[in-house]
Scaffold this motif. Structure first.
Motif, PDB file in Angstrom:
ATOM      1  N   SER A  55      12.222  -4.452   1.755  1.00  4.59           N
ATOM      2  CA  SER A  55      11.186  -5.325   1.182  1.00  4.59           C
ATOM      3  C   SER A  55      11.538  -5.819  -0.220  1.00  4.59           C
ATOM      4  N   LEU A  56      12.404  -5.083  -0.925  1.00  2.14           N
ATOM      5  CA  LEU A  56      12.820  -5.497  -2.267  1.00  2.14           C
ATOM      6  C   LEU A  56      13.621  -6.792  -2.250  1.00  2.14           C
ATOM      7  N   PHE A  57      14.237  -7.094  -1.108  1.00  2.00           N
ATOM      8  CA  PHE A  57      15.085  -8.285  -0.990  1.00  2.00           C
ATOM      9  C   PHE A  57      14.386  -9.431  -0.260  1.00  2.00           C
ATOM     10  N   LEU A  58      13.087  -9.250   0.034  1.00  2.00           N
ATOM     11  CA  LEU A  58      12.327 -10.279   0.735  1.00  2.00           C
ATOM     12  C   LEU A  58      11.189 -10.788  -0.147  1.00  2.00           C
ATOM     13  N   PRO A  59      10.675 -11.987   0.120  1.00  2.00           N
ATOM     14  CA  PRO A  59       9.522 -12.479  -0.644  1.00  2.00           C
ATOM     15  C   PRO A  59       8.330 -11.533  -0.534  1.00  2.00           C
ATOM     16  N   SER A  60       7.661 -11.304  -1.640  1.00  2.00           N
ATOM     17  CA  SER A  60       6.519 -10.395  -1.652  1.00  2.00           C
ATOM     18  C   SER A  60       5.321 -11.027  -0.943  1.00  2.00           C
ATOM     19  N   GLU A  61       4.630 -10.231  -0.140  1.00  2.00           N
ATOM     20  CA  GLU A  61       3.431 -10.692   0.567  1.00  2.00           C
ATOM     21  C   GLU A  61       2.219  -9.928   0.058  1.00  2.00           C
ATOM     22  N   HIS A  62       1.177 -10.650  -0.313  1.00  2.00           N
ATOM     23  CA  HIS A  62      -0.075  -9.995  -0.697  1.00  2.00           C
ATOM     24  C   HIS A  62      -0.860  -9.644   0.565  1.00  2.00           C
ATOM     25  N   VAL A  63      -1.253  -8.393   0.679  1.00  2.00           N
ATOM     26  CA  VAL A  63      -2.000  -7.917   1.838  1.00  2.00           C
ATOM     27  C   VAL A  63      -3.447  -7.695   1.427  1.00  2.00           C
ATOM     28  N   GLU A  64      -4.361  -8.353   2.116  1.00  2.00           N
ATOM     29  CA  GLU A  64      -5.781  -8.153   1.839  1.00  2.00           C
ATOM     30  C   GLU A  64      -6.167  -6.691   2.060  1.00  2.00           C
ATOM     31  N   ARG A  65      -7.085  -6.201   1.240  1.00  2.00           N
ATOM     32  CA  ARG A  65      -7.465  -4.787   1.327  1.00  2.00           C
ATOM     33  C   ARG A  65      -7.964  -4.414   2.719  1.00  2.00           C
ATOM     34  N   ARG A  66      -8.765  -5.285   3.310  1.00  2.00           N
ATOM     35  CA  ARG A  66      -9.289  -5.006   4.651  1.00  2.00           C
ATOM     36  C   ARG A  66      -8.158  -4.918   5.663  1.00  2.00           C
ATOM     37  N   ASP A  67      -7.191  -5.828   5.560  1.00  2.00           N
ATOM     38  CA  ASP A  67      -6.055  -5.811   6.477  1.00  2.00           C
ATOM     39  C   ASP A  67      -5.176  -4.584   6.245  1.00  2.00           C
ATOM     40  N   LEU A  68      -5.052  -4.173   4.987  1.00  2.00           N
ATOM     41  CA  LEU A  68      -4.247  -2.992   4.677  1.00  2.00           C
ATOM     42  C   LEU A  68      -4.830  -1.750   5.329  1.00  2.00           C
ATOM     43  N   VAL A  69      -6.160  -1.662   5.342  1.00  2.00           N
ATOM     44  CA  VAL A  69      -6.822  -0.532   6.007  1.00  2.00           C
ATOM     45  C   VAL A  69      -6.516  -0.542   7.501  1.00  2.00           C
ATOM     46  N   VAL A  70      -6.585  -1.734   8.113  1.00  2.00           N
ATOM     47  CA  VAL A  70      -6.287  -1.849   9.546  1.00  2.00           C
ATOM     48  C   VAL A  70      -4.833  -1.477   9.818  1.00  2.00           C
ATOM     49  N   ILE A  71      -3.911  -1.978   8.989  1.00  2.00           N
ATOM     50  CA  ILE A  71      -2.493  -1.683   9.171  1.00  2.00           C
ATOM     51  C   ILE A  71      -2.227  -0.184   9.063  1.00  2.00           C
ATOM     52  N   CYS A  72      -2.753   0.454   8.028  1.00  5.72           N
ATOM     53  CA  CYS A  72      -2.494   1.881   7.813  1.00  5.72           C
ATOM     54  C   CYS A  72      -3.163   2.748   8.883  1.00  5.72           C
ATOM     55  N   CYS A  73      -4.421   2.437   9.198  1.00  5.72           N
ATOM     56  CA  CYS A  73      -5.115   3.207  10.241  1.00  5.72           C
ATOM     57  C   CYS A  73      -4.451   2.993  11.604  1.00  5.72           C
ATOM     58  N   GLY A  74      -4.066   1.743  11.876  1.00  6.70           N
ATOM     59  CA  GLY A  74      -3.360   1.466  13.122  1.00  6.70           C
ATOM     60  C   GLY A  74      -2.047   2.199  13.184  1.00  6.70           C
ATOM     61  N   GLY A  75      -1.336   2.256  12.049  1.00  8.34           N
ATOM     62  CA  GLY A  75      -0.069   2.976  12.021  1.00  8.34           C
ATOM     63  C   GLY A  75      -0.241   4.469  12.242  1.00  8.34           C
ATOM     64  N   LEU A  76      -1.276   5.048  11.623  1.00 10.65           N
ATOM     65  CA  LEU A  76      -1.538   6.472  11.833  1.00 10.65           C
ATOM     66  C   LEU A  76      -1.826   6.756  13.309  1.00 10.65           C
ATOM     67  N   LEU A  77      -2.535   5.839  13.933  1.00  8.09           N
ATOM     68  CA  LEU A  77      -2.869   6.007  15.352  1.00  8.09           C
ATOM     69  C   LEU A  77      -1.661   5.733  16.241  1.00  8.09           C
ATOM     70  N   GLY A  78      -1.014   4.576  16.014  1.00 11.50           N
ATOM     71  CA  GLY A  78       0.058   4.140  16.903  1.00 11.50           C
ATOM     72  C   GLY A  78       1.385   4.807  16.650  1.00 11.50           C
ATOM     73  N   PHE A  79       1.560   5.379  15.447  1.00 13.82           N
ATOM     74  CA  PHE A  79       2.821   6.081  15.205  1.00 13.82           C
ATOM     75  C   PHE A  79       2.618   7.584  15.072  1.00 13.82           C
ATOM     76  N   VAL A  80       1.854   8.015  14.079  1.00 16.46           N
ATOM     77  CA  VAL A  80       1.742   9.457  13.828  1.00 16.46           C
ATOM     78  C   VAL A  80       1.148  10.190  15.037  1.00 16.46           C
ATOM     79  N   ILE A  81      -0.037   9.762  15.456  1.00 18.27           N
ATOM     80  CA  ILE A  81      -0.698  10.474  16.558  1.00 18.27           C
ATOM     81  C   ILE A  81       0.031  10.239  17.876  1.00 18.27           C
ATOM     82  N   SER A  82       0.324   8.975  18.188  1.00 18.20           N
ATOM     83  CA  SER A  82       0.969   8.665  19.461  1.00 18.20           C
ATOM     84  C   SER A  82       2.347   9.315  19.577  1.00 18.20           C
ATOM     85  N   GLN A  83       3.164   9.199  18.528  1.00 15.74           N
ATOM     86  CA  GLN A  83       4.526   9.736  18.610  1.00 15.74           C
ATOM     87  C   GLN A  83       4.572  11.259  18.479  1.00 15.74           C
ATOM     88  N   THR A  84       3.605  11.849  17.780  1.00 15.23           N
ATOM     89  CA  THR A  84       3.534  13.312  17.757  1.00 15.23           C
ATOM     90  C   THR A  84       3.183  13.845  19.135  1.00 15.23           C
TER      91      THR A  84
END
Length: 296
Positions: A55-84
């Motif tokens: 990400s340091l070599f790519l253009p920075s993207e501003h993530v809306e707070r609401r979307d960040l919550v969805v991304i992080c919660c989705g990741g916890l569900l789709g990666f941490v819980i699912s892959q565990t």
């Protein structure tokens, strides 16, 4: 737009071929080198470091707070819980059975789409559900009294829970995936995942063979494949594909996993070919084809 859709299909196809190879590789790691939670910690921290570096070599993207919550919660569900859950499934059952269970993802996605976002299930889709269920039940009843794994029934149950959480991840992140690049999404997903897994796995770290004086290069190579290819490359491809094709279509490509994983597992003698495996696979793949037909 057609070229973008083609790129999306190619991306998700490649990801699922990699995931297919990752199933027997994960089984080797869990058998010889790491526990399920240390395996997850290594994936999370390794992937987070790589994505933040990219990400340091790519253009920075501003993530809306609401979307960040969805991304992080989705990741916890789709990666941490699912892959565990997937890792624990591979502790108890064989790579072939786990991969066949993973093929139920399109059907699970369809059912959850009907339940949560109101997609209709017609007659053809109902037949698909029946066929997929029959394939899963065949494996369960055939190995009720023991199979090729330590506890196939328990492993299959963990596999079912894993695919349900993955299907839910596809649904809740389908809109956010269209707004941000794959690297932006993944750097936040794996940062959140690392923070979640670290307190749980840290106490096991010094007891793992891969992180002791007994480590060997084959264990390092297996773990590097999982982090670089089955995590970083695969999880970049999925959100990229979801920008151009529907969640149900993305889930359909999961059916490549049992074909790749089964061939590799049998070739390296992790599993044996018995009559129920191809029959269950045919039933599950047929159900996925019916879902694909209704999607079209």
């Amino acid at each position: 737009m057609k070229s973008k859709k083609l790129q999306g299909h190619m991306a998700v196809m490649t990801a699922n071929i990699i995931f297919g190879f990752g199933v027997p590789v994960t089984a080797l790691l869990l058998k010889e080198w790491v526990s399920p939670m240390v395996y997850m910690l290594t994936r999370c921290v390794g992937a987070a470091a790589i994505f933040w570096l990219i990400s340091l070599f790519l253009p920075s993207e501003h993530v809306e707070r609401r979307d960040l919550v969805v991304i992080c919660c989705g990741g916890l569900l789709g990666f941490v819980i699912s892959q565990t859950l997937a890792a624990w499934a591979l502790v108890f059952t064989s790579p072939v059975y786990f991969s066949i269970i993973a093929s139920l993802t399109p059907v699970a996605t369809m059912l959850m789409a009907a339940l949560f976002i109101g997609e209709r299930i017609n007659f053809t889709r109902s037949i698909a559900v029946i066929l997929a269920t029959a394939g899963a039940l065949l494996m369960i009843f055939t190995h009720w009294h023991g199979g090729t794994g330590r506890h196939d029934l328990l492993g299959i149950s963990f596999g079912m829970l894993s695919l349900i959480t993955w299907a839910f991840y596809l649904l809740i992140t389908r809109q956010v995936s269209a707004r941000y690049s794959a690297v932006t999404q993944m750097k936040w997903i794996f940062l959140a995942s690392s923070i979640a897994v670290l307190p749980i796995a840290w106490g096991e770290l010094d007891t793992q063979k891969l992180y002791s004086a007994a480590w060997q290069w084959d264990g390092v190579a297996e773990m590097a494949f999982i982090v670089v290819f089955a995590t970083v490359a695969g999880y970049v491809a999925i959100p990229f594909a979801m920008r151009y094709i529907r969640a149900t279509s993305v889930s359909i490509y999961t059916n490549l996993q049992p074909i790749v994983a089964s061939v590799v597992a049998i070739l390296i003698h992790q599993d044996i070919l018995t009559w129920d495996k191809p029959v269950a696979l045919i039933l599950v793949l047929l159900s996925a084809w019916l879902v694909t037909r209704t999607e079209r």
